[in-house]
Design an enzyme around this catalytic site. Structure first.
Site: not given
Length: 419
Positions: A61, A268-269, A308-310, A334, A336-337
């Site tokens: 989000e 992994p999430r 993280m963040g990549e 998502n 759409l990414e």
């Protein structure tokens, strides 16, 4: 059940909520920090001037809301923005995207006391809840203080709608309190109206996730990573959950029977699963973890994305993408990414969190639904060995995304109209 009974029950459950954080903190220590914020306390002072509050829950989000938040921050009438999340990973994403340009704390638990302390501290000018953040006491507290509240990028699955329908004494007053509900899809809008939202306050405007953009930095980093992977078929399984990794590795093993040098990027999430998933991958073949800074070799079978963040960068370095949370009954993530990169997008059958988008994408030939590991491996082999089909699938995904842009401007207009 009315809101009074709900409040009593939730207040009695506070010790359980604290215990749950403590237990989760065993694997992710950040859950044991900043508990006072969840109780509505904060050592930070409210900045002067108008304050627009966004509640973005977690990573997905926050990323989706980022362009909308940036647009709000660019308006000269907005003095400051407050962003709240509920997870440490969401908090990390806020800090990475915005730094000290915004205020950030955890969202309070939805008890009357926690909500009262939070709202008394921050006194937002406008409140923007993202997607499905429906908290009865929080929404009631905002209405009591005459704070206009918007449910932005709103979505509601059929399953969730059935749950809310069982609590009409809570649901209808809560939905009636919103100044506007900006629904992603016609079906979402109809479900909100059926639950008691005023028809004139519900607007079908599309999803801001369609307005996703690739930054120059992301494009450059993706090219560098793609060069490291070398000239071979590379596919990514993104945001996977427990119960999916085994299916994905099984499909990858079958793919490598047909395409021996194929590389899987497995992400992994949740960070607390990084070590466990890496150990699982080693059973399949040579595995490299991104956090180790070790480069993948020709015989590397799996590249674990344990940073993280990549995610966007990793999508851009791959030839095809499976979006996780969909091979089990989690509801998907998502899709759409990866589409914005123009690569083929695959998903499992469990996509109720993105039902409308996935249906439209599948109809447009922009999404491949694979019900199990066998179908997944079959689709991957086809993409890896047929360059024309692989290109066509990627182009279809990108084209679909382009036709749906524009929701960001519509939602921004609704928010700024309340200033």
């Amino acid at each position: 059940m009315g809101r009074t009974l709900y409040s009593i029950l939730l207040t009695l459950l506070l010790p359980v909520l604290v215990l749950r954080l403590w237990i989760k903190g065993r694997k992710s220590p950040a859950y044991r920090a900043r508990w006072s914020e969840r109780m509505g306390y904060s050592q930070r002072q409210r900045p002067s001037g108008s304050l627009v509050w966004f509640h973005t829950v977690s990573v997905g989000e926050t990323i989706a809301a980022a362009p909308l938040i940036e647009a709000v921050m660019a308006d000269e009438r907005v003095s400051r923005v407050l962003i709240t999340t509920t997870t440490p990973t969401g908090s990390d994403r806020v800090k990475a995207l915005f730094g000290d340009r915004v205020e950030h704390v955890y969202c309070p638990w939805d008890t009357p006391g926690c909500v009262k302390r939070f709202l008394r501290r921050w006194e937002p000018t406008i409140a923007v809840m993202m997607e499905t953040e429906l908290w009865p006491n929080l929404i009631a507290g905002l209405e009591l203080r005459c704070v206009p509240t918007i449910l932005a990028n709103a979505r509601l699955s059929e399953k969730s709608a059935q749950g809310y329908a069982k609590l009409p004494r809570i649901t209808k007053p809560m939905l009636s309190s919103f100044e506007a509900i900006l629904a992603q899809h016609h079906n979402d809008a109809q479900r909100f109206i059926a639950l008691g939202a005023a028809t004139e306050k519900v607007h079908k405007v599309g999803s801001v996730k369609f307005d996703i953009q690739i930054t120059p930095a992301q494009r450059s980093a993706a090219e560098a990573l793609k060069h490291q992977f070398g000239d071979r078929f590379v596919w990514i399984a993104a945001s996977t959950h427990r119960g999916e990794d085994e299916q994905i590795l099984e499909a990858h093993a079958a793919l490598r029977q047909a395409v021996p040098n194929a590389l899987l990027v497995l992400v992994p999430r949740h960070p607390e699963r990084f070590d466990q998933v890496a150990q699982l991958c080693h059973q399949l073949g040579p595995t490299v973890r991104r956090s180790s800074a070790e480069l993948p070799q020709d015989d590397t079978a799996v590249y674990v994305g344990d940073t993280m963040g990549e995610m966007m960068v990793m999508f851009g370095a791959c030839s095809a993408a499976l979006v996780g949370g969909s091979l089990i009954e989690h509801g998907g993530h998502n899709v759409l990414e990866p589409a914005v990169w123009g690569i083929p997008v695959l998903s499992g059958p469990h996509v109720h969190n993105f039902e409308a988008i996935c249906q439209e994408m599948q109809t447009a030939g922009a999404l491949m639904i694979v019900p199990n590991s066998t179908e997944l491996s079959t689709s991957l082999v086809r993409l890896a060995t047929d360059a024309i089909e692989c290109k066509a699938q990627g182009e279809a995904a990108a084209a679909f995304l382009e036709t749906k842009r524009g929701a960001l401007a519509a939602q921004l207009a609704h928010i700024l109209a309340l200033l």
